[in-house]
Design an enzyme around this catalytic site. Structure first.
Site, PDB file in Angstrom:
ATOM      1  CG  ASP A 198      -2.057   0.956   1.163  1.00 19.68           C
ATOM      2  OD1 ASP A 198      -2.325   1.472   0.222  1.00 19.68           O
ATOM      3  OD2 ASP A 198      -2.721   1.141   2.315  1.00 19.68           O
ATOM      4  CG  HIS A 221      -0.086   1.737  -9.171  1.00 25.69           C
ATOM      5  ND1 HIS A 221      -0.220   1.550  -8.167  1.00 25.69           N
ATOM      6  CD2 HIS A 221      -1.362   2.584  -9.729  1.00 25.69           C
ATOM      7  CE1 HIS A 221      -1.596   2.098  -7.464  1.00 25.69           C
ATOM      8  NE2 HIS A 221      -2.271   2.485  -8.406  1.00 25.69           N
ATOM      9  CG  LEU A 258       9.432 -17.031  -2.477  1.00 27.56           C
ATOM     10  CD1 LEU A 258      10.237 -15.999  -1.540  1.00 27.56           C
ATOM     11  CD2 LEU A 258       9.299 -16.466  -3.902  1.00 27.56           C
TER      12      LEU A 258
END
Ligand code: FPP
Length: 253
Positions: A30, A47, A141
């Site tokens: 955020d 963004h 991962l």
């Protein structure tokens, strides 16, 4: 990285218990809009910078031995944003999947989308499938990019699948619901991070965050880096996870 940042990173790395790295970290990325606004730039620019951060954080988490990282890139509620912002985010997500594919593969990472994927543009679905297939046997991962994701929507979708399979009420258990989430093998979230100072989890991994340790930082997502991730992991390691038990019972099983 400045020298001070490098020193900070080394100091934090020395404090980390490498045998107690959270297996699954969820991140609510955020603050892109505020980051951009404070620099007189557009939200889209924020963004774009946010998307750049993803690379640093995923690579570092993989190096630390984190097994799963879930990134909240677009929620089911985000469709309500202005259409030009929605389009820009979708373009950014598609570009990210294509651009980062080879590097992620080289780093041994696995990749998948999590959410109501069937509602996304066919081109995003296709590119994601190529990445998932390419990386499926990698040892590292798993990067779970949560797009068109909502925690309540995930539970609703799981319940629908269960009903469609004909299960009866007395057959419904927590395990059955877990087994019908978007990626059933994805474990519970150990550490849930939210940047930008907001203190809520906004419908992210609702089911899997029942016992997550929550970590909120005022740092805006485009400023979040490996030092910030280490701060979050260190905070996690200083918590006592009791899962409903009392302190004295821990470590006795
Ligand atoms: C919240 O910041 C962020 C989002 C809704 C989108 C997150 C997307 C990215 C980090 C970029 C795309 C990701 C990838 C992996 C390509 P906000 O816009 O709500 O910020 P604000 O609260 O400051 O306005």
């Amino acid at each position: 990285m400045t020298e001070t940042r490098e020193t900070l990173r080394t100091n934090l790395l020395n404090q980390i218990d490498h045998d107690n790295i959270p297996a699954h970290i969820g991140i609510i990325m955020d603050g892109n809009g505020r980051w951009a606004k404070s620099r007189g730039k557009t939200r889209i620019h924020g963004h774009q910078e946010g998307a750049r951060r993803v690379k640093t954080v995923v690579r570092f988490a993989n190096d630390l031995g984190v097994r799963h990282i879930s990134l909240y890139a677009f929620s089911v509620e985000n469709w309500a944003r202005p259409s030009f912002e929605v389009s820009a985010l979708m373009r950014l997500i598609r570009a990210y999947i294509v651009r980062e594919r080879n590097d992620l593969h080289a780093e041994g990472v696995k990749f998948r989308l999590v959410g109501r994927i069937e509602e996304l543009a066919p081109e995003i679905i296709k590119q994601a499938e190529i990445s998932t297939e390419l990386m499926k046997n990698n040892p590292g991962l798993s990067l779970n990019l949560c797009i068109n994701y909502g925690g309540r929507a995930e539970i609703v979708d799981a319940v629908k699948k269960i009903i469609n399979k004909g299960f009866k009420a007395d057959q419904v258990t927590e395990e059955l619901i877990s087994g019908h989430l978007y990626w059933p093998e994805l474990p519970d979230v150990d550490l849930m991070v939210r940047t930008s100072g907001e203190m809520r989890t906004s419908n992210f991994h609702l089911w899997r965050s029942a016992y997550s340790e929550l970590y909120f930082t005022p740092v805006l997502w485009p400023d979040f880096d490996d030092v910030e991730l280490l701060n979050a992991i260190l905070a996690y390691q200083n918590r006592e996870r009791r899962f409903g038990k009392i302190s004295e019972q821990l470590g006795k099983e």
